[in-house]
Design an enzyme around this catalytic site. Structure first.
Site, PDB file in Angstrom:
ATOM      1  N   HIS A 114       9.236 -44.850 -17.894  1.00 52.00           N
ATOM      2  CA  HIS A 114       9.612 -44.912 -16.474  1.00 52.00           C
ATOM      3  C   HIS A 114       9.020 -46.126 -15.749  1.00 52.00           C
ATOM      4  O   HIS A 114       8.526 -45.999 -14.620  1.00 52.00           O
ATOM      5  CB  HIS A 114       9.169 -43.639 -15.753  1.00 52.00           C
ATOM      6  CG  HIS A 114       9.966 -42.423 -16.103  1.00 52.00           C
ATOM      7  ND1 HIS A 114      11.183 -42.475 -16.731  1.00 52.00           N
ATOM      8  CD2 HIS A 114       9.704 -41.099 -15.927  1.00 52.00           C
ATOM      9  CE1 HIS A 114      11.648 -41.252 -16.917  1.00 52.00           C
ATOM     10  NE2 HIS A 114      10.763 -40.391 -16.440  1.00 52.00           N
ATOM     11  N   HIS A 187      14.823 -39.276  -9.722  1.00 53.50           N
ATOM     12  CA  HIS A 187      14.145 -38.206 -10.446  1.00 53.50           C
ATOM     13  C   HIS A 187      13.978 -36.959  -9.567  1.00 53.50           C
ATOM     14  O   HIS A 187      12.946 -36.301  -9.579  1.00 53.50           O
ATOM     15  CB  HIS A 187      12.758 -38.693 -10.901  1.00 53.50           C
ATOM     16  CG  HIS A 187      12.249 -38.024 -12.132  1.00 53.50           C
ATOM     17  ND1 HIS A 187      11.970 -36.677 -12.205  1.00 53.50           N
ATOM     18  CD2 HIS A 187      11.979 -38.509 -13.367  1.00 53.50           C
ATOM     19  CE1 HIS A 187      11.530 -36.378 -13.410  1.00 53.50           C
ATOM     20  NE2 HIS A 187      11.523 -37.469 -14.143  1.00 53.50           N
ATOM     21  N   GLU A 310      18.799 -36.987 -14.574  1.00 46.85           N
ATOM     22  CA  GLU A 310      18.526 -38.417 -14.374  1.00 46.85           C
ATOM     23  C   GLU A 310      19.664 -39.234 -14.997  1.00 46.85           C
ATOM     24  O   GLU A 310      19.626 -39.577 -16.188  1.00 46.85           O
ATOM     25  CB  GLU A 310      17.174 -38.789 -14.994  1.00 46.85           C
ATOM     26  CG  GLU A 310      16.016 -37.972 -14.462  1.00 46.85           C
ATOM     27  CD  GLU A 310      14.846 -37.894 -15.421  1.00 46.85           C
ATOM     28  OE1 GLU A 310      14.462 -38.932 -15.994  1.00 46.85           O
ATOM     29  OE2 GLU A 310      14.313 -36.781 -15.611  1.00 46.85           O
TER      30      GLU A 310
END
Ligand code: G6D
Length: 347
Positions: A114, A187, A310
């Site tokens: 991420h 997210h 996501e």
């Protein structure tokens, strides 16, 4: 269509850049309300009408901006509602290769997740504008060349739009002055009842294949059929299946010809969410439980509290030639367009 901006002095938070921390909200004609903060361009809440017209918050959020700051500082954010980048998902060997040059990314035991140690979820974004007619909020972030190891000065924008059809349109755009890689997503954790658990939700996923991963949750490069696996939601299935089959934290590949890509309904609230996107896959994540967060007043969550969808490109695509490309040329526009549409239950 009220637009409310509450300015929160950031000096008490001592953030990297000089942007002020803000909470922004927009309302549509049905009273649906979206609240955003420019800390990580985070969705703090999204209230939509349930089967009786009662406004229900379907995005898990915390009670105050200070709670988000504390969560970040205590490293228990789990990216709650945040905008993720420069590369969402995992990247292997802590590196990418662009134009025959290796770029070393921040990684833990070879895994970069991420966007790294201080990804876009740890940054304060600029508020570009709030458009009261379009019911949209635009925020941007400038990611410098070699931030977290990535090549290229990358200008990033996210536009959140709450339409009068109770759709949340999330559009991520990015452009770089050098060839680079990018994969952005949001997210948010969804619970269509607004509390408790998602085990009464019914899910249909138009995904016939998923990505095989290794012990580090890194893609092996192989995609497999969902038949006879816990990922088979081709026909609507109740999420109480999570109790027996276990939680999901995997990349599901969309069937290109199907739209919407995701349909999920909650029995209690009677709310249905449909997801449309230009992305080839979705990381579906259903944590078994939440950390000890300070949720919005009067909200409590239990086992299997929420699900993340996501929508994005494949994780580790820069290191797999057989995956959809995550490379963009200098000056080329990247765009992730995803729409989360809310209505009364119909599956
Ligand atoms: C875990 O593997 C999961 C990620 O997919 C998720 O985004 C994160 O927790 C919150 O690392």
């Amino acid at each position: 269509m009220k637009t409310k901006t509450r300015r929160i002095k950031q000096k008490s938070y001592g953030f990297h850049n000089q942007n002020e921390l803000l909470i922004l909200s927009i309302k549509n004609d049905h009273g649906a309300r979206l609240r955003i903060t420019n800390f990580a361009a985070t969705i703090m809440s999204l209230e939509v009408p349930d089967k009786n017209g009662k406004l229900t918050n379907v995005v898990v959020g915390l009670d105050s901006l200070q709670d988000y700051i504390n969560m970040s500082r205590n490293k228990v954010s789990k990216y709650l509602g945040a905008s993720i980048g420069r590369y969402a998902g995992r990247i292997s060997n802590g590196k990418i290769r662009v134009n025959d040059h290796n770029y070393i990314l921040y990684n833990e035991k070879g895994v970069h997740l991420h966007g790294g140690k201080n990804g876009f979820d740890e940054r304060v974004w600029e508020v570009d504008y709030i458009d009261e007619d379009e019911l949209s909020i635009s925020l941007s972030y400038f990611s410098e060349h070699l931030e977290e190891g990535y090549p290229g000065n990358l200008r990033v924008k996210v536009i959140y739009q709450l339409t009068n059809d109770n759709e949340l349109k999330i559009t991520y755009q990015a452009i770089s002055d050098q060839d680079t890689v990018v994969n952005l997503t949001n997210h948010a954790y969804y619970n269509l009842n607004g509390n408790n658990t998602i085990t009464d939700h019914v899910l249909q996923l138009h995904c016939s294949r998923y990505l095989e991963v290794d012990a580090k949750q890194l893609p092996t490069g192989v995609d497999k059929s969902i038949v006879d696996t816990k990922f088979d939601f081709c026909i609507p299935k109740k999420l109480n299946v999570l109790k027996t089959k276990g939680s999901i934290d995997d990349t599901l590949i969309f069937d290109p010809e199907k739209d919407p890509k995701i349909i999920i309904s909650a029995e209690e609230s009677g709310i249905t969410m449909k997801v449309h996107t230009n992305q080839p896959s979705v990381v579906m994540y259903t944590p078994e439980e939440f950390p000890d967060w300070n949720f919005r007043k009067g909200t409590f969550y239990h086992k299997f509290p929420a699900v993340c969808f996501e929508t994005q490109n494949y994780p580790d695509a820069p290191n797999h030639n057989n995956f959809p490309s995550a490379f963009i040329k200098a000056g080329e526009l990247y765009e992730n367009r995803s729409v989360f549409s809310f209505s009364k239950k119909d599956i």
